[in-house]
Design an enzyme around this catalytic site. Structure first.
Site, PDB file in Angstrom:
ATOM      1  N   GLU A  44      48.263  -7.164  32.427  1.00  0.00           N
ATOM      2  CA  GLU A  44      48.240  -8.134  33.522  1.00  0.00           C
ATOM      3  C   GLU A  44      46.956  -8.393  33.592  1.00  0.00           C
ATOM      4  O   GLU A  44      46.458  -9.850  33.300  1.00  0.00           O
ATOM      5  CB  GLU A  44      49.209  -8.616  34.752  1.00  0.00           C
ATOM      6  CG  GLU A  44      49.010  -9.559  35.279  1.00  0.00           C
ATOM      7  CD  GLU A  44      50.605  -9.559  35.634  1.00  0.00           C
ATOM      8  OE1 GLU A  44      50.536 -11.227  35.892  1.00  0.00           O
ATOM      9  OE2 GLU A  44      51.256  -8.783  36.206  1.00  0.00           O
ATOM     10  N   GLU A  77      42.027 -11.410  46.728  1.00  0.00           N
ATOM     11  CA  GLU A  77      41.288 -10.078  47.640  1.00  0.00           C
ATOM     12  C   GLU A  77      41.547  -8.532  48.045  1.00  0.00           C
ATOM     13  O   GLU A  77      40.711  -7.530  47.940  1.00  0.00           O
ATOM     14  CB  GLU A  77      42.066 -10.200  49.833  1.00  0.00           C
ATOM     15  CG  GLU A  77      41.041 -11.708  49.897  1.00  0.00           C
ATOM     16  CD  GLU A  77      42.036 -13.294  49.639  1.00  0.00           C
ATOM     17  OE1 GLU A  77      42.849 -13.063  48.895  1.00  0.00           O
ATOM     18  OE2 GLU A  77      40.886 -13.681  49.354  1.00  0.00           O
TER      19      GLU A  77
HETATM   20  C1  LIG Z   1      52.845 -18.370  41.048  1.00  0.00           C
HETATM   21  C2  LIG Z   1      52.866 -17.320  41.659  1.00  0.00           C
HETATM   22  C3  LIG Z   1      54.176 -16.536  40.425  1.00  0.00           C
HETATM   23  C4  LIG Z   1      54.440 -15.924  40.746  1.00  0.00           C
HETATM   24  N1  LIG Z   1      55.459 -14.322  40.102  1.00  0.00           N
HETATM   25  C5  LIG Z   1      55.616 -13.439  40.281  1.00  0.00           C
HETATM   26  C6  LIG Z   1      56.383 -12.830  39.798  1.00  0.00           C
HETATM   27  O1  LIG Z   1      56.791 -12.930  38.196  1.00  0.00           O
HETATM   28  N2  LIG Z   1      57.137 -11.298  39.578  1.00  0.00           N
HETATM   29  C7  LIG Z   1      56.965 -11.040  41.433  1.00  0.00           C
HETATM   30  O2  LIG Z   1      57.508 -10.141  41.599  1.00  0.00           O
HETATM   31  N3  LIG Z   1      55.872 -11.401  41.906  1.00  0.00           N
HETATM   32  C8  LIG Z   1      55.176 -12.460  41.544  1.00  0.00           C
HETATM   33  N4  LIG Z   1      54.243 -13.387  41.893  1.00  0.00           N
HETATM   34  C9  LIG Z   1      54.352 -13.245  43.393  1.00  0.00           C
HETATM   35  C10 LIG Z   1      52.957 -12.495  43.716  1.00  0.00           C
HETATM   36  O3  LIG Z   1      52.568 -11.032  42.906  1.00  0.00           O
HETATM   37  C11 LIG Z   1      52.434 -11.938  45.355  1.00  0.00           C
HETATM   38  O4  LIG Z   1      52.310 -13.627  46.092  1.00  0.00           O
HETATM   39  C12 LIG Z   1      51.101 -11.439  45.512  1.00  0.00           C
HETATM   40  O5  LIG Z   1      51.157  -9.563  45.394  1.00  0.00           O
HETATM   41  C13 LIG Z   1      51.053 -11.626  46.904  1.00  0.00           C
HETATM   42  O6  LIG Z   1      52.022 -10.992  47.736  1.00  0.00           O
HETATM   43  P1  LIG Z   1      52.433 -12.425  48.978  1.00  0.00           P
HETATM   44  O7  LIG Z   1      52.433 -13.312  48.777  1.00  0.00           O
HETATM   45  O8  LIG Z   1      53.663 -11.554  50.139  1.00  0.00           O
HETATM   46  O9  LIG Z   1      51.156 -12.661  50.359  1.00  0.00           O
HETATM   47  P2  LIG Z   1      50.685 -11.498  51.421  1.00  0.00           P
HETATM   48  O10 LIG Z   1      50.841 -10.077  50.632  1.00  0.00           O
HETATM   49  O11 LIG Z   1      51.886 -11.619  52.914  1.00  0.00           O
HETATM   50  O12 LIG Z   1      48.937 -11.920  51.274  1.00  0.00           O
HETATM   51  C14 LIG Z   1      48.946 -13.015  51.971  1.00  0.00           C
HETATM   52  C15 LIG Z   1      47.121 -12.989  52.486  1.00  0.00           C
HETATM   53  O13 LIG Z   1      46.924 -11.827  52.991  1.00  0.00           O
HETATM   54  C16 LIG Z   1      45.946 -11.053  51.795  1.00  0.00           C
HETATM   55  N5  LIG Z   1      46.730  -9.253  52.262  1.00  0.00           N
HETATM   56  C17 LIG Z   1      47.266  -9.013  52.218  1.00  0.00           C
HETATM   57  N6  LIG Z   1      47.145  -7.733  52.806  1.00  0.00           N
HETATM   58  C18 LIG Z   1      45.672  -7.457  52.421  1.00  0.00           C
HETATM   59  C19 LIG Z   1      44.934  -6.620  52.434  1.00  0.00           C
HETATM   60  N7  LIG Z   1      44.994  -5.315  52.334  1.00  0.00           N
HETATM   61  N8  LIG Z   1      44.182  -6.679  52.229  1.00  0.00           N
HETATM   62  C20 LIG Z   1      42.556  -7.879  52.430  1.00  0.00           C
HETATM   63  N9  LIG Z   1      43.912  -8.866  51.874  1.00  0.00           N
HETATM   64  C21 LIG Z   1      45.142  -8.985  52.026  1.00  0.00           C
HETATM   65  C22 LIG Z   1      46.454 -11.320  51.119  1.00  0.00           C
HETATM   66  O14 LIG Z   1      45.296 -11.112  49.744  1.00  0.00           O
HETATM   67  C23 LIG Z   1      46.723 -13.200  50.538  1.00  0.00           C
HETATM   68  O15 LIG Z   1      45.747 -13.979  50.876  1.00  0.00           O
HETATM   69  C24 LIG Z   1      54.297 -14.754  41.719  1.00  0.00           C
HETATM   70  C25 LIG Z   1      53.645 -15.134  43.252  1.00  0.00           C
HETATM   71  C26 LIG Z   1      52.779 -17.469  42.548  1.00  0.00           C
HETATM   72  C27 LIG Z   1      52.011 -17.530  43.031  1.00  0.00           C
END
Ligand SMILES: Cc1cc2nc3c(=O)[nH]c(=O)nc-3n(C[C@H](O)[C@H](O)[C@H](O)COP(=O)(O)OP(=O)(O)OC[C@H]3O[C@@H](n4cnc5c(N)ncnc54)[C@H](O)[C@@H]3O)c2cc1C
Lengths: 351, 387
Positions: free
Chosen positions: B243, B372
């Site tokens: 990916e 990030e």
């Molecule tokens: C359009 C779209 C399609 C998606 N499709 C899929 C899918 O098909 N299947 C699937 O399983 N998932 C999917 N996702 C989910 C995606 O993989 C997650 O949104 C992503 O991994 C971030 O997780 P979160 O949204 O829980 O954000 P969080 O992990 O809560 O992060 C929120 C913020 O905190 C920051 N952050 C978190 N941890 C750290 C760290 N250790 N260091 C620095 N910064 C940090 C992040 O960078 C971000 O800016 C999709 C998301 C989007 C937006």
């Protein structure tokens, strides 16, 4: 389609890197700052013996007859050590310019002497107000409008201009063009100077890649050792992300530089635009490396003692050489914004 | 180094160009985040597959052409150049497909890949959970072994295309006493299985582009496991590698956006030039898309000579996602007061698709591992900075 270097090219890069890292240390650079010429004749002779100085000199004149693709990785290594010697301009600008002239005794003789290490030539292009390494040269290649002149070097005609980078030795030159020194003129001369500019800019771009990498390496090392709040500062994300940003820019500047080298070596009709893109991308990576590198060194980064500034200053100095930002952006703009521009998917490698 | 196509490569390009000219729908398809649009896109996949253009890098016996990466890049260039429909099954063909070829049993490949290729079965990814986003190793959804079945309980979320898709693939905790990335298993789950509830989640454009998936005692045969029990993390990382690596975002997409941006700028130059930053941004769009293309070709050539994708692939995800945002932000800037208009608003006059692209570009820095997280990976694994 083959966007890779050959085994030979990669091995040569490795051996040149090993040589330069051993011979051109930051201590030796600092020692040269204190000397009158700022240059080491001994090192130059070693570069001659390794075949580097004559790399792009035709074989008939005792050189290796190689091209920009063969040299681009080596220019990168010159940047990595901030080599004070004028090797990159010699190989990428002077030799190709002389070699492109019609056969003549003057041309052949100077090329031979260059490759043999018996003479050095500095080059003054109208886009660079000052001539680099005029003081150790035996002759100067100078531009007068479209004319190419080869002028015997005379100490009394040059004046040193100090640069932010103490390794740079820049000179203004007073001279008057005479018919006897003119080697080319008219459209041929104009084309030669344009070619020289492209090669010079490629040299800057390639060195900038090496400079950026060196500044990353120095910063990673420093931030892994320096401790604050009980841990290495390199473990803090703000510090990591400064360096990651440089790594991203550098990663995406490399291929444009290698493509520009290939286009010059193969006289591609868009070589000029490829060079401009390469120079903008690579100098920006080096400038970001300087900015973020100094930042993560803290006050140490603002000192003369810490080595960061050797590389940062080279990056700042080279940025405006061989066509400034405005020149290169203008060329890109002309290419991108014209009618039926060759842009969009499928046009990158258009012949 | 030879930066020119061979005659065969040029002939291949013309072959695709011709086929696409005769087959790409003249009228744009509806969004695949609507029921009708999803069906249209599914049909398009079947058409592509019939022409053997569905997945050109797949082997011939699976309906592919056994193309190398350069031919794949050429295919993508022609595909985007022709304005072809988006790939509704990209999770399947670009992500699960390659993973199956590496880890799947012969039976699994035979059972799954042909239907994936025709669009008969569209796949959704199910990794994220409410409490496992960036920290994917925090996955809690369980798959308990019961004879020759797994019984799945828990919740997945943000699953793209899951609203209309047929199957999902993801990771589940098979060892209840395990922690972090141990004890996880890669399992394929049909979305019509008993005990599954899919709840659509509207995205910024209001359409249900992703969904939550609830699992309530969902029974899945053991044959649906990909790789060994407990080896899920390793298998999943292969998918994530594809990916982030080459497949998800081929350069052609961004080159075409850059080209359209140049067009938009030239059509509105007088008004756009009132802001001198715009011209600069337009030139940068071309340069960066070009740099992305050149770098991708370089990687592809290196890989075909036996090289491996390393940690530097994390730079890739940052580069394209931020380029995409910058290009769309520039377009919005050029459009000025028209920028806010939805595509069907009468005064949008055919420029509303920039808004769609702008909205979608906001997510590029989040999905597939946030930028990030990518920066952390670059600093630690590529540069060797301390953890
Ligand atoms: C359009 C779209 C399609 C998606 N499709 C899929 C899918 O098909 N299947 C699937 O399983 N998932 C999917 N996702 C989910 C995606 O993989 C997650 O949104 C992503 O991994 C971030 O997780 P979160 O949204 O829980 O954000 P969080 O992990 O809560 O992060 C929120 C913020 O905190 C920051 N952050 C978190 N941890 C750290 C760290 N250790 N260091 C620095 N910064 C940090 C992040 O960078 C971000 O800016 C999709 C998301 C989007 C937006």
């Amino acid at each position: 389609m083959d966007f890779t270097f050959t085994e030979d090219q990669l091995l040569f890069q490795e051996s040149v890197r090993d040589f330069l890292v051993n011979e051109v240390t930051t201590e030796s650079i600092r020692a040269l700052w204190e000397t009158k010429t700022g240059r080491s004749d001994e090192l130059w002779q070693q570069l001659v013996e390794m075949g580097l100085v004559g790399m792009t000199v035709p074989e008939a004149q005792g050189g290796l007859g190689m091209n920009a693709v063969d040299f681009v990785l080596l220019a990168q290594e010159c940047g990595y050590v901030a080599l004070p010697e004028n090797l990159v301009e010699t190989v990428l600008v002077v030799a190709p310019l002389l070699a492109a002239l019609p056969e003549s005794d003057v041309r052949n003789e100077w090329l031979q002497k260059m490759a043999a290490g018996e003479a050095r030539i500095a080059v003054g292009h109208s886009r660079n107000p000052l001539v680099s390494d005029a003081h150790t040269a035996d002759a100067w290649l100078l531009q007068h409008n479209d004319e190419v002149h080869l002028v015997k070097a005379r100490k009394k005609n040059m004046r040193r201009n100090e640069s932010v980078d103490p390794s740079r030795r820049l000179h203004s030159i007073e001279w008057a063009p005479k018919p006897a020194t003119c080697l080319a003129k008219g459209p041929a001369g104009k084309a030669l100077w344009m070619q020289a500019l492209n090669y010079g800019a490629l040299g800057v771009a390639a060195q900038s890649l090496g400079l950026a990498q060196r500044m990353i390496d120095l910063s990673v090392k420093y931030t892994s050792e320096r401790q604050q709040f009980g841990k290495p500062i390199g473990s803090f994300q703000a510090v990591k992300h400064h360096m990651a940003n440089v790594a991203v820019q550098l990663e995406y500047a490399k291929a444009p530089v290698y493509r520009a080298a290939w286009s010059l070596a193969n006289n591609h009709r868009h070589a000029g635009v490829h060079v401009s893109h390469a120079k903008i991308a690579a100098t920006e990576a080096a400038l970001l490396a300087a900015r973020n590198g100094i930042q993560v060194h803290g006050a140490m980064g603002y000192t003369w003692e810490v080595d960061m500034h050797i590389f940062a200053k080279r990056a700042w100095a080279l940025d405006g050489a061989w066509g400034d930002r405005a020149f290169h952006k203008t060329r890109v703009a002309k290419f991108v914004l014209k009618d039926n521009a060759l842009i969009g998917a499928s046009n990158t490698f258009v012949a | 180094m030879e930066l020119a196509y061979t005659e065969e490569q040029q002939a291949f390009r013309l072959q695709i160009r011709n086929w696409l000219k005769n087959h790409v729908p003249k009228k744009p398809l509806k969004s695949f985040d609507t029921e009708a649009g999803f069906a249209q896109h599914r049909k398009w996949e079947a058409t592509l597959n019939k022409g053997r253009w569905g997945m050109v890098t797949w082997p011939e016996e699976l309906g592919g052409r056994g193309c190398d990466l350069i031919e794949w890049l050429i295919f993508e260039e022609e595909y985007y150049r022709a304005g072809s429909p988006a790939r509704v099954n990209q999770n399947g063909i670009f992500l699960l497909g390659p993973t199956l070829m590496e880890y799947g049993t012969e039976e699994q490949k035979k059972r799954i890949l042909p239907k994936m290729a025709t669009g008969e079965e569209v796949w959704a990814q199910a990794w994220s959970e409410p409490n496992a986003g960036s920290d994917m190793a925090a996955i809690r959804a369980r798959a308990d072994r019961d004879g020759d079945h797994y019984v799945i309980n828990g919740q997945k979320t943000w699953s793209t295309r899951a609203v209309y898709a047929d199957w999902s693939f993801g990771m589940f905790r098979t060892d209840p006493n395990s922690e972090r990335h141990h004890g996880l298993t890669f399992i394929l789950v049909p979305l019509n299985a008993e005990g599954i509830t899919v709840r659509p989640i509207p995205q910024l454009d209001g359409l249900p582009g992703f969904a939550e998936i609830f699992f309530d005692n969902v029974r899945v045969p053991v044959e649906n496991r990909l790789g060994d029990e407990g080896a899920g993390w390793k298998v999943a990382m292969a998918t994530a590698g594809f990916e982030r690596g080459l497949m998800l975002r081929s350069p052609a997409r961004f080159q075409e956006t850059a080209r359209r941006l140049v067009e938009l700028y030239r059509e509105n130059q007088e008004s756009a030039d009132r802001d001198p930053m715009v011209r600069e941004a337009v030139l940068r769009a071309w340069m960066d898309a070009e740099a992305y293309t050149l770098t991708t070709y370089q990687t592809a050539c290196r890989l075909s000579k036996g090289g491996k994708i390393g940690a530097e692939s994390s730079t890739n995800k940052i580069f394209w996602s931020e380029l995409d945002q910058k290009m769309h932000a520039t377009a919005m800037s050029i459009l000025g007061a028209r920028a806010e208009l939805l595509p069907h608003a009468p005064a949008a006059q055919g420029v509303g698709h920039w808004l769609d692209g702008f909205l979608f570009s906001q997510s590029g820095t989040i999905y597939a591992g946030t930028n990030e997280i990518q920066r952390n990976i670059i600093a630690e694994r590529m540069l060797g900075m301390p953890r």
